[in-house]
Design a protein around this motif. Structure first.
Motif, PDB file in Angstrom:
ATOM      1  N   THR A   1       0.852  -1.195   0.000  1.00 38.62           N
ATOM      2  CA  THR A   1       0.000   0.000   0.000  1.00 38.62           C
ATOM      3  C   THR A   1       0.879   1.233   0.000  1.00 38.62           C
ATOM      4  O   THR A   1       2.030   1.205   0.431  1.00 38.62           O
ATOM      5  N   ARG A   2       0.351   2.292  -0.495  1.00 45.42           N
ATOM      6  CA  ARG A   2       1.070   3.552  -0.549  1.00 45.42           C
ATOM      7  C   ARG A   2       0.343   4.585   0.309  1.00 45.42           C
ATOM      8  O   ARG A   2      -0.887   4.713   0.274  1.00 45.42           O
ATOM      9  N   ASP A   3       1.141   5.315   1.074  1.00 40.26           N
ATOM     10  CA  ASP A   3       0.604   6.364   1.946  1.00 40.26           C
ATOM     11  C   ASP A   3       0.274   7.609   1.131  1.00 40.26           C
ATOM     12  O   ASP A   3       0.668   7.722  -0.040  1.00 40.26           O
ATOM     13  N   PRO A   4      -0.426   8.586   1.733  1.00 47.02           N
ATOM     14  CA  PRO A   4      -0.767   9.813   0.985  1.00 47.02           C
ATOM     15  C   PRO A   4       0.479  10.557   0.511  1.00 47.02           C
ATOM     16  O   PRO A   4       1.506  10.594   1.182  1.00 47.02           O
ATOM     17  N   GLY A   5       0.357  11.145  -0.660  1.00 40.57           N
ATOM     18  CA  GLY A   5       1.467  11.891  -1.257  1.00 40.57           C
ATOM     19  C   GLY A   5       1.652  11.511  -2.725  1.00 40.57           C
ATOM     20  O   GLY A   5       0.803  10.847  -3.337  1.00 40.57           O
ATOM     21  N   LEU A   6       2.812  11.955  -3.307  1.00 42.21           N
ATOM     22  CA  LEU A   6       3.154  11.637  -4.690  1.00 42.21           C
ATOM     23  C   LEU A   6       3.905  10.313  -4.709  1.00 42.21           C
ATOM     24  O   LEU A   6       4.970  10.185  -4.102  1.00 42.21           O
ATOM     25  N   ARG A   7       3.356   9.352  -5.407  1.00 41.39           N
ATOM     26  CA  ARG A   7       3.952   8.018  -5.454  1.00 41.39           C
ATOM     27  C   ARG A   7       4.215   7.637  -6.910  1.00 41.39           C
ATOM     28  O   ARG A   7       3.422   7.938  -7.800  1.00 41.39           O
ATOM     29  N   MET A   8       5.387   6.941  -7.103  1.00 37.61           N
ATOM     30  CA  MET A   8       5.806   6.547  -8.442  1.00 37.61           C
ATOM     31  C   MET A   8       5.593   5.050  -8.619  1.00 37.61           C
ATOM     32  O   MET A   8       5.871   4.245  -7.730  1.00 37.61           O
ATOM     33  N   LEU A   9       5.096   4.697  -9.782  1.00 33.65           N
ATOM     34  CA  LEU A   9       4.852   3.301 -10.120  1.00 33.65           C
ATOM     35  C   LEU A   9       5.649   2.933 -11.365  1.00 33.65           C
ATOM     36  O   LEU A   9       6.143   3.795 -12.097  1.00 33.65           O
ATOM     37  N   ILE A  10       5.767   1.655 -11.587  1.00 38.82           N
ATOM     38  CA  ILE A  10       6.422   1.188 -12.808  1.00 38.82           C
ATOM     39  C   ILE A  10       5.394   1.220 -13.933  1.00 38.82           C
ATOM     40  O   ILE A  10       4.343   0.574 -13.825  1.00 38.82           O
ATOM     41  N   PRO A  11       5.636   1.984 -14.960  1.00 33.96           N
ATOM     42  CA  PRO A  11       4.630   2.070 -16.039  1.00 33.96           C
ATOM     43  C   PRO A  11       4.375   0.717 -16.683  1.00 33.96           C
ATOM     44  O   PRO A  11       5.292  -0.090 -16.848  1.00 33.96           O
ATOM     45  N   PHE A  12       3.156   0.484 -17.025  1.00 40.12           N
ATOM     46  CA  PHE A  12       2.679  -0.721 -17.692  1.00 40.12           C
ATOM     47  C   PHE A  12       2.894  -1.989 -16.872  1.00 40.12           C
ATOM     48  O   PHE A  12       2.651  -3.086 -17.365  1.00 40.12           O
ATOM     49  N   VAL A  13       3.346  -1.833 -15.630  1.00 40.77           N
ATOM     50  CA  VAL A  13       3.578  -2.999 -14.759  1.00 40.77           C
ATOM     51  C   VAL A  13       2.724  -2.904 -13.502  1.00 40.77           C
ATOM     52  O   VAL A  13       2.046  -3.870 -13.132  1.00 40.77           O
ATOM     53  N   ASP A  14       2.789  -1.753 -12.857  1.00 44.23           N
ATOM     54  CA  ASP A  14       2.035  -1.561 -11.626  1.00 44.23           C
ATOM     55  C   ASP A  14       0.704  -0.877 -11.926  1.00 44.23           C
ATOM     56  O   ASP A  14       0.583  -0.050 -12.844  1.00 44.23           O
ATOM     57  N   ARG A  15      -0.280  -1.225 -11.072  1.00 42.44           N
ATOM     58  CA  ARG A  15      -1.596  -0.588 -11.140  1.00 42.44           C
ATOM     59  C   ARG A  15      -2.037  -0.280  -9.726  1.00 42.44           C
ATOM     60  O   ARG A  15      -1.893  -1.110  -8.817  1.00 42.44           O
ATOM     61  N   MET A  16      -2.519   0.916  -9.542  1.00 40.08           N
ATOM     62  CA  MET A  16      -2.911   1.352  -8.187  1.00 40.08           C
ATOM     63  C   MET A  16      -4.424   1.513  -8.114  1.00 40.08           C
ATOM     64  O   MET A  16      -5.057   2.033  -9.041  1.00 40.08           O
TER      65      MET A  16
END
Length: 308
Positions: free
Chosen positions: A46-61
């Motif tokens: 899980t990701r806390d509040p704020g600006l979070r970076m994901l791996i494009p085309f791999v991660d989905r939030m």
């Protein structure tokens, strides 16, 4: 010059591609949300509040709100334990405490909580009496909260509180309850009135006993009553003749009957004046024959049977 142009174009394309990738990988999580990250369909955290970076085309939030949700429960028709048809609606306050369970364990936690609330409300209606639904709502709210919270904990949801909003009963029952309440108020009024009469009678008895010892107090009370009545306008006042004055006149003037009785008592009778030594035989006078009447209403002599 051509080489510089090619290099500039390459850098431009790289910058654009980097910007696109950054835009695809950057996510903003609000303060009241939790970010649930899926990587190739698997929860990685899980990701806390704020600006979070994901791996494009791999991660989905997927963002899950942790605010308290206010869910109205539709009105449910049911029959109470004392066989009364009622219609009850409620409201449920809950929030998500475990985003992973809320997303993974149940397909739609909002719909699931709503269905559990409706079934629990029907169950609590069938277990309760009408008086409990109308007066003991706090206990029913606690019982309803426990019934909804038991399955919701496995879904990562905490039920803060449950409130019963309204209980609708048939109009005929409302009229019956109104008559019952009116009769109860009438009974209380009569009891209070009777208690007041009892206390007043006791006080009047004490006042009468006190006034009987002093006749002057009774006369003063009579005069006070006369003053109170005379204060009203358009009233006719009739004063009775004082009884005490009659008693005074009776004590002051001897009556003729009493004097005659006193003289009769002082005169001896003939039987009392006869000496005890001489005994006399009283004469016995036979009673006169009573004339009888025949059928023709004519008197007939009893001794000779001759008609006059």
């Amino acid at each position: 010059m051509d080489i510089l142009a090619v290099i500039g174009a390459i850098f431009g394309v790289g910058a654009v591609a980097g910007g696109v990738l950054t835009a695809l990988s950057a996510r903003v999580v609000s303060q009241y949300e939790k970010g649930l990250v899926f990587r190739f369909g698997r929860v990685v955290g899980t990701r806390d509040p704020g600006l979070r970076m994901l791996i494009p085309f791999v991660d989905r939030m997927r963002k899950v709100s942790t605010q308290i949700v206010t869910m109205p429960v539709p009105a449910q028709d049911g029959i109470t334990r004392d066989n009364v048809t009622v219609r009850v609606d409620a409201v449920v306050y809950f929030r998500v405490i475990d985003p992973v369970c809320a997303v993974v364990e149940v397909q739609n936690y909002l719909f699931a909580v709503g269905q559990v609330a409706q079934t629990s409300l029907r169950s609590i209606i069938g277990k309760s009496d009408l008086d409990s639904l109308l007066s003991n709502r706090e206990e029913l709210n606690k019982g309803l909260e426990i019934m909804i919270d038991s399955p919701a904990l496995a879904w990562g949801i905490h039920i803060d509180r449950v409130e019963i909003k309204d209980v609708s009963i048939p109009d005929s029952l409302k009229r019956s309850m109104s008559r019952q309440a009116e009769a109860e108020r009438e009974r209380r009024a009569r009891v209070i009135s009777a208690e007041g009469e009892l206390q007043a009678s006791k006080m009047l008895a004490q006042a009468g006993a006190q006034m009987s010892e002093s006749p002057a107090a009774l006369q003063l009370r009579l005069l006070e009553t006369v003053v109170q009545v005379a204060a009203e306008k358009n009233s006719t006042l009739v004063l009775p003749f004082p009884v005490e004055l009659l008693r005074f006149l009776e004590r002051g003037t001897p009556s003729g009957a009493s004097a005659a009785d006193t003289a009769a008592e002082s005169t001896p009778t003939a039987s009392e004046s006869t000496p005890t030594g001489s005994e006399t035989t009283p004469e016995i006078t036979p009673p006169e024959p009573t004339p009888a009447l025949d059928r023709g209403n004519t008197p007939v002599a009893d001794q000779d049977g001759i008609r006059p």
